[in-house]
Scaffold this motif. Structure first.
Motif, short mmCIF file in Angstrom:
data_model
loop_
_atom_site.label_atom_id
_atom_site.label_comp_id
_atom_site.label_asym_id
_atom_site.label_seq_id
_atom_site.Cartn_x
_atom_site.Cartn_y
_atom_site.Cartn_z
N MET A 50 -35.39 16.12 -33.08
CA MET A 50 -35.54 14.57 -32.62
C MET A 50 -34.19 13.52 -32.70
N ASN A 90 -41.48 11.10 -37.02
CA ASN A 90 -41.58 9.82 -36.22
C ASN A 90 -41.41 8.61 -37.29
N PRO A 136 -41.85 8.64 -29.87
CA PRO A 136 -41.49 9.80 -29.61
C PRO A 136 -41.82 10.25 -27.86
#
Length: 603
Positions: A256, A429, A443
């Protein structure tokens, strides 16, 4: 033989007759000619009108939307295709391709026995007995195959049966097979005819964006994801190799962007090939290959959650990363079982060492300075008890602490990563917030969705900087030293949580859930890599090598070393190892044929 005339001729006059017969002859000739010309004009006009009508009809047919008829129901339906799904660089992840369907008009088949015996040779899953039943059932129409290849079509044509027909339609395919299968999801046929199908999404992004992906929708267009296919392939390749090597039941991984929440890679293993029609086996949540462990599965993650206890202590100003914490003896809260460390860590150690050495006693001691409600509200600010914003229908879970009240003991257990079940995406997250300067992110799997999203501060920038320092020490001298990569600096936290066994009535120390949440570069975090392994075994070494530092950590390190150049992160400062006598022989087969980038200490 008499000569026939098609029109009457005037009486031929006698040229010697001068009584006016000659004049009458020419007058009658002229009248008959005019009458014949009028008939020819009418006939020409009739043919012209007919030809014009045919042209108009053909024009109308050509300009009308194509419609196909379902011969089994007699209904007519609009043609509908489906838009592509693309990665962030325009690579096709899902698309439609033209194929042929196969059907039959049994009453027009010349030799049913021949057809019933020959078709199974072309389509092995067909049987002669089933075909005999279908074709001798007094039906005018029978569907035989939803889609066939051009080669199969040619083989059917060679049978020379006028009762076997083909229809053109579209098939949804996923060119990369099982890669990103849980994210993309699947479709099913909602309506089908000889020359057309209408598909609908039943899972993943195919379901979430079902309306947008329809070409018949005015708002329809291709879907561009935040995922990078090259990064996703590396993530799946290495995690799959690791699961096989450690003989784990499964695992998950997330990559991410820590600043905008864009997911560059997400995998849940085992996975499936959406091109194949696989029946869902609902044996259990762990056995179900359709379960997206990255967003649906919730687990007790263990020590990887300890960083949030440190974050609370620093944010409220009660501790610094250098504050000493008493870890000299186990801590008991009320009449509960004592919380203890697996090995002696000293009398007092700094908060930084509590995290880097993963002290249960130290984490429980720190949280005892705060009220349980403070811990609860602090975790809520990271979004643990909300559904994530990711665009997957399966991501509808929240973190859970069970039905027990949030007592001092519950707070201590949560501080060491037990007593709370968290999904990997929730963890990723929250870690992004810890290292990105303290901002809450949301996200997403869609490219540029959060481009103009407002930022919400959860912790101060100063707290975030101190937490990055602590997490860097975990890699430098703590439980994640196998994450050291030549040329790259990173931070992270390990977690190894024994799984509760209902049959034993307690924790099973032979089964655990290992995880490693990491980020890079250390000084200016851009990307997060989370790796989770379910029940990794210790078959390659002696006792206690199932811990995350020897399973999840080296996998994350190998992934980072390969994706960093792709993501534009240049090599820079890296840690210098203070360990000696490394050996890699025991684990070298894991990443064969590529060279391992991590080393394991001798036991």
């Amino acid at each position: 033989m008499n000569k026939l005339h098609y029109r009457p001729l005037p009486k031929r006059p006698n040229l010697r007759d001068t009584s006016g017969q000659l004049e009458m002859y020419f007058r009658e000739e002229s009248r008959l000619r005019e009458k014949s010309s009028f008939r020819l004009i009418l006939l020409s006009l009739f043919f012209s009108i007919g030809f014009l009508s045919i042209c108009v009809k053909l024009t109308l047919i050509a300009s009308t939307d194509v419609r196909s008829k379902d011969f089994s129901s007699g209904q007519t339906m609009d043609t509908e295709s489906r838009h592509d799904i693309l990665d962030r660089n325009g690579n096709i992840l899902a698309t439609n391709v033209p194929v042929n369907s196969l059907y039959a008009h049994p009453d027009k088949i010349l030799n049913i026995d021949l057809v019933a015996s020959q078709l199974p040779l072309i389509f092995p899953d067909m049987t002669e007995s089933d075909l005999q039943k279908k074709l001798n059932n007094n039906l005018k129409f029978v569907f035989l195959r939803k889609s066939i290849s051009e080669k199969e079509k040619l083989q059917v044509l060679k049978l020379g049966e006028p009762g076997l027909k083909f229809g053109k339609r579209e098939l949804r395919i996923y060119p990369n097979g099982s890669i990103l299968s849980h994210v993309l999801g699947k479709t099913r046929i909602r309506v089908m005819s000889t020359s057309h199908v209408i598909l609908e999404g039943i899972s993943g992004l195919e379901k979430t964006f079902n309306h947008q992906l329809k070409t018949s929708s005015s708002a329809g267009h291709s879907l561009e994801l935040s995922v990078d296919l090259a990064v996703q392939s590396i993530l799946e390749d290495i995690l799959s190799s690791g699961i096989n090597f450690f003989k784990a039941k499964g695992g998950s991984g997330i990559i991410m962007n820590v600043n905008n929440g864009e997911i560059l890679g997400m995998v849940s293993l085992p996975n499936f090939d959406p091109n194949l029609n696989i029946a869902s086996k609902r044996l259990s949540s762990n056995d179900n290959i359709f379960l997206n462990k990255a967003v649906q599965g919730t687990y007790e993650l263990g020590s990887v959650l300890k960083i949030f206890t440190a974050a609370l202590a620093i944010e409220l100003g009660a501790f610094s990363q250098h504050t000493l914490v008493d870890v000299s003896e186990p801590i008991r809260i009320g009449k509960t079982k004592p919380i203890k460390d697996k090995r002696w860590l000293g009398e007092k150690i700094s908060l930084k060492d509590v995290i880097s050495k993963s002290s249960n006693v130290g984490s429980a001691r720190v949280i005892s300075f705060f009220e349980p409600i403070q811990q609860k509200e602090f975790l809520e600010s990271f979004g643990f008890f909300e559904r994530t914003s990711v665009e997957l229908p399966e991501a509808n879970v929240k973190s859970s602490i069970g039905s027990d009240p949030w007592t001092k003991y519950k707070a201590a257990m949560i501080a060491i990563g037990h007593g709370i079940s968290v999904s990997p995406l929730h963890l990723a997250n929250a870690y992004a917030t810890v290292v990105n300067g303290g901002y809450r992110i949301f996200p997403t799997i869609i490219k540029d969705k959060n481009k103009n999203h407002g930022k919400v501060r959860v912790i101060s920038e100063d707290t975030s900087a101190k937490l990055k320092e602590i997490l860097g020490e975990v890699v430098n001298s703590g439980t994640a030293q196998n994450a050291k990569i030549d040329g790259y600096s990173l931070g992270g936290k390990t977690g190894t949580a024994e799984k509760y066994d209902s049959e034993l009535g307690g924790f099973n120390f032979n089964k655990n859930y290992a995880s490693f949440a990491s980020f890079f570069p250390l000084d200016n975090p851009k990307f997060l890599v989370l790796i989770c392994l379910d029940e990794a075994s210790n078959s390659y070494k002696e006792v206690n090598n199932r811990v995350a530092g020897n399973t999840a950590v080296p996998l994350a390190a190998e992934i980072i070393s390969r994706i960093a150049p792709i993501l534009g992160v240049r090599p820079g400062k890296s840690y210098v190892s203070n360990l000696e006598n490394f050996e890699i022989d025991a684990i070298s087969d894991l990443f064969n044929p590529f060279t391992p980038q991590f080393k394991l200490p001798n036991n």
